[in-house]
Design a protein around this motif. Structure first.
Motif, PDB file in Angstrom:
ATOM      1  N   ARG A 307       0.917  -1.283  -0.036  1.00 26.14           N
ATOM      2  CA  ARG A 307       0.194   0.108   0.072  1.00 26.14           C
ATOM      3  C   ARG A 307       0.919   1.398   0.000  1.00 26.14           C
ATOM      4  NH1 ARG A 307      -1.657   2.508   4.584  1.00 26.14           N
ATOM      5  NH2 ARG A 307      -3.131   4.332   4.513  1.00 26.14           N
ATOM      6  N   ARG A 308       1.986   1.295   0.794  1.00 28.58           N
ATOM      7  CA  ARG A 308       2.690   2.541   0.661  1.00 28.58           C
ATOM      8  C   ARG A 308       3.655   2.776  -0.626  1.00 28.58           C
ATOM      9  NH1 ARG A 308       3.995   0.237   6.226  1.00 28.58           N
ATOM     10  NH2 ARG A 308       5.884  -0.593   5.311  1.00 28.58           N
ATOM     11  N   PHE A 315      -1.098   5.690  -6.677  1.00 25.61           N
ATOM     12  CA  PHE A 315      -2.517   5.090  -6.100  1.00 25.61           C
ATOM     13  C   PHE A 315      -2.835   5.034  -4.908  1.00 25.61           C
ATOM     14  CE2 PHE A 315      -1.152   3.746 -10.661  1.00 25.61           C
ATOM     15  CZ  PHE A 315      -2.247   3.667 -11.219  1.00 25.61           C
ATOM     16  N   ALA A 316      -4.084   5.342  -4.722  1.00 23.47           N
ATOM     17  CA  ALA A 316      -4.502   5.231  -3.319  1.00 23.47           C
ATOM     18  C   ALA A 316      -5.563   4.081  -3.079  1.00 23.47           C
ATOM     19  CB  ALA A 316      -5.425   6.509  -2.757  1.00 23.47           C
ATOM     20  N   TRP A 330      -4.848  -7.184   4.477  1.00 29.11           N
ATOM     21  CA  TRP A 330      -6.386  -7.042   3.545  1.00 29.11           C
ATOM     22  C   TRP A 330      -6.136  -5.525   2.883  1.00 29.11           C
ATOM     23  CZ3 TRP A 330      -9.200 -11.019   2.279  1.00 29.11           C
ATOM     24  CH2 TRP A 330      -9.285 -11.925   3.042  1.00 29.11           C
ATOM     25  N   LEU A 331      -6.625  -5.606   1.723  1.00 26.45           N
ATOM     26  CA  LEU A 331      -6.675  -4.377   1.126  1.00 26.45           C
ATOM     27  C   LEU A 331      -7.915  -4.245   0.292  1.00 26.45           C
ATOM     28  CD1 LEU A 331      -3.175  -3.671  -0.657  1.00 26.45           C
ATOM     29  CD2 LEU A 331      -4.076  -2.537   1.606  1.00 26.45           C
ATOM     30  N   ARG A 332      -8.699  -3.124   0.468  1.00 21.98           N
ATOM     31  CA  ARG A 332      -9.971  -3.040  -0.464  1.00 21.98           C
ATOM     32  C   ARG A 332      -9.812  -2.131  -1.778  1.00 21.98           C
ATOM     33  NH1 ARG A 332     -14.537   0.472   1.721  1.00 21.98           N
ATOM     34  NH2 ARG A 332     -13.460   2.061   0.624  1.00 21.98           N
ATOM     35  N   LEU A 333     -10.216  -2.381  -2.907  1.00 16.58           N
ATOM     36  CA  LEU A 333      -9.922  -1.634  -4.232  1.00 16.58           C
ATOM     37  C   LEU A 333     -11.188  -1.177  -4.670  1.00 16.58           C
ATOM     38  CD1 LEU A 333      -7.324  -4.331  -5.506  1.00 16.58           C
ATOM     39  CD2 LEU A 333      -6.850  -2.331  -4.049  1.00 16.58           C
ATOM     40  N   ARG A 350       4.603  -3.672  -9.840  1.00 13.56           N
ATOM     41  CA  ARG A 350       5.800  -2.936  -9.303  1.00 13.56           C
ATOM     42  C   ARG A 350       5.882  -2.842  -7.591  1.00 13.56           C
ATOM     43  NH1 ARG A 350      11.029  -2.074  -9.449  1.00 13.56           N
ATOM     44  NH2 ARG A 350      11.720  -0.027  -9.356  1.00 13.56           N
ATOM     45  N   ALA A 351       4.828  -2.605  -6.972  1.00  8.97           N
ATOM     46  CA  ALA A 351       4.558  -2.298  -5.773  1.00  8.97           C
ATOM     47  C   ALA A 351       4.883  -3.786  -4.825  1.00  8.97           C
ATOM     48  CB  ALA A 351       3.303  -2.019  -5.190  1.00  8.97           C
TER      49      ALA A 351
END
Length: 357
Positions: A307-308, A315-316, A330-333, A350-351
């Motif tokens: 995320r960072r 991108f957020a 976990w991440l929500r997109l 890349r991240a």
């Protein structure tokens, strides 16, 4: 599925807009679930046309009647609110309940509102290994208020209406947050408009599909006696004249047709996003599936670092660890158009590479 109480580890007041404030304002926004490219020009013009009436106190009768007609209900079953978030506060303050239960992971504002009103809140935690699916029998029988989202934020699970309705009991208030239901083609599994489910309270938001988060407009559908209780807890003139104009416009036949087309576009764009994300399976990425809302939930190694790095790449995305039942993996997109998604997938590649170093 298990039940627990708050252990203080989740920030219930954190929402996706925090990701795009201040230094995040220039980022490509996959953190907020408001549909991109909204409000449409015709809606902006309609709202602007209401400004000539700002000297008068708001009169919500026409908007309330329009919402009632949209769902085939009498006006006594409709309450207009300053967004669905106000409705959660009204429910927490107005209803006399002894054992409220919130089904998680879901939007955290209902629980925050209940706690602020002095309630002790129990949680039913749906599990990833079960696909975050609801088993109504596992909600405590003595719960007299149950809150669930459908489709659920952040899991994007669409629970069958029949399973959700099984939560209803005499003497229990069943609150179903349908803020994202108009993003589901055909609004299948909706309970809005039902009058045969005891204690049912359905919340709707007009801010997501129509891009009106800054205007604050939503509504409650419930039995007339419940509407009366909630209305007593509202301040005078709680919904502004421009918001009332928006409410009336957003339930018009033209708007419903446009929303239906948008729901199909979202479904197509979501399929494209999901297909791209599935390419990262070998890297440990897992999707909560099937996704039915305008967002997806993913689990991946070193998600906080990813995320960072995504922020540095422009991108957020929404962190998942503020939702009870989820952790920092976990991440929500939010679902976006295919060009944006393709750029995001390149940035994600890349991240994830950078996070492995």
């Amino acid at each position: 599925m298990r039940t627990d109480r708050d252990n203080g580890t989740h920030d219930l007041r954190h929402h996706g807009d925090a990701e795009v404030r201040d230094d995040g304002a220039e980022l490509v926004d996959l953190a907020v679930n408001v549909r991109a490219g909204t409000p449409p020009a015709w809606l902006r013009e309609h709202i602007a046309g209401s400004l000539g009436g700002l000297a008068a106190y708001p009169d919500g009768r026409a908007a309330r009647a329009a919402v009632a007609a949209r769902h085939g209900l009498p006006v006594e079953r409709v309450l207009l609110t300053a967004g669905a978030a106000e409705a959660f506060v009204l429910l927490a303050r107005a209803l006399k309940v002894r054992r409220p239960v919130v089904v998680h992971p879901q939007f955290t504002e209902p629980e925050a509102a209940l706690r602020d009103a002095g309630h002790t809140v129990d949680r039913v935690l749906l599990r990833a290994e079960d696909g975050f699916r609801l088993d109504a029998s596992l909600v405590p029988e003595d719960a007299d208020l149950v809150v669930i989202g459908n489709p659920t934020n952040p899991t994007s699970v669409l629970h069958p209406a029949g399973v959700v309705a099984q939560l209803a009991r005499p003497g229990r208030v069943l609150v179903v947050d349908e803020a994202f239901m108009d993003a589901v083609p055909g609004e299948r599994e909706a309970l809005a408009g039902r009058t045969d489910v005891p204690g049912l309270v359905v919340l709707r938001s007009l801010t997501k599909t129509w891009g009106l988060a800054g205007l604050r407009i939503g509504y409650v559908l419930a039995a007339p006696e419940t509407i009366v209780e909630l209305e007593r807890a509202q301040p005078l003139w709680p919904v502004s004249t421009p918001a009332l104009a928006a409410a009336e416009a957003c339930v018009s036949p033209r708007a419903l047709t446009e929303a239906a087309h948008a729901a199909h576009r979202v479904a197509s764009d979501r399929s494209h996003l999901v297909a791209g994300l599935e390419e990262f399976a070998a890297d440990g990425l897992r999707l909560a599936a099937p996704s039915e809302g305008p967002f997806v939930l993913v689990r991946l190694p070193r998600a906080a670092a990813v995320r960072r790095h995504l922020r540095n790449l422009g991108f957020a995305v929404r962190r998942g660890d503020t939702f009870p039942g989820l952790g920092e993996e976990w991440l929500r997109l939010a679902v976006r158009d295919r060009v944006t998604v393709n750029s995001f997938l390149q940035a994600l590649d890349r991240a994830m590479t950078l996070a492995d170093r």
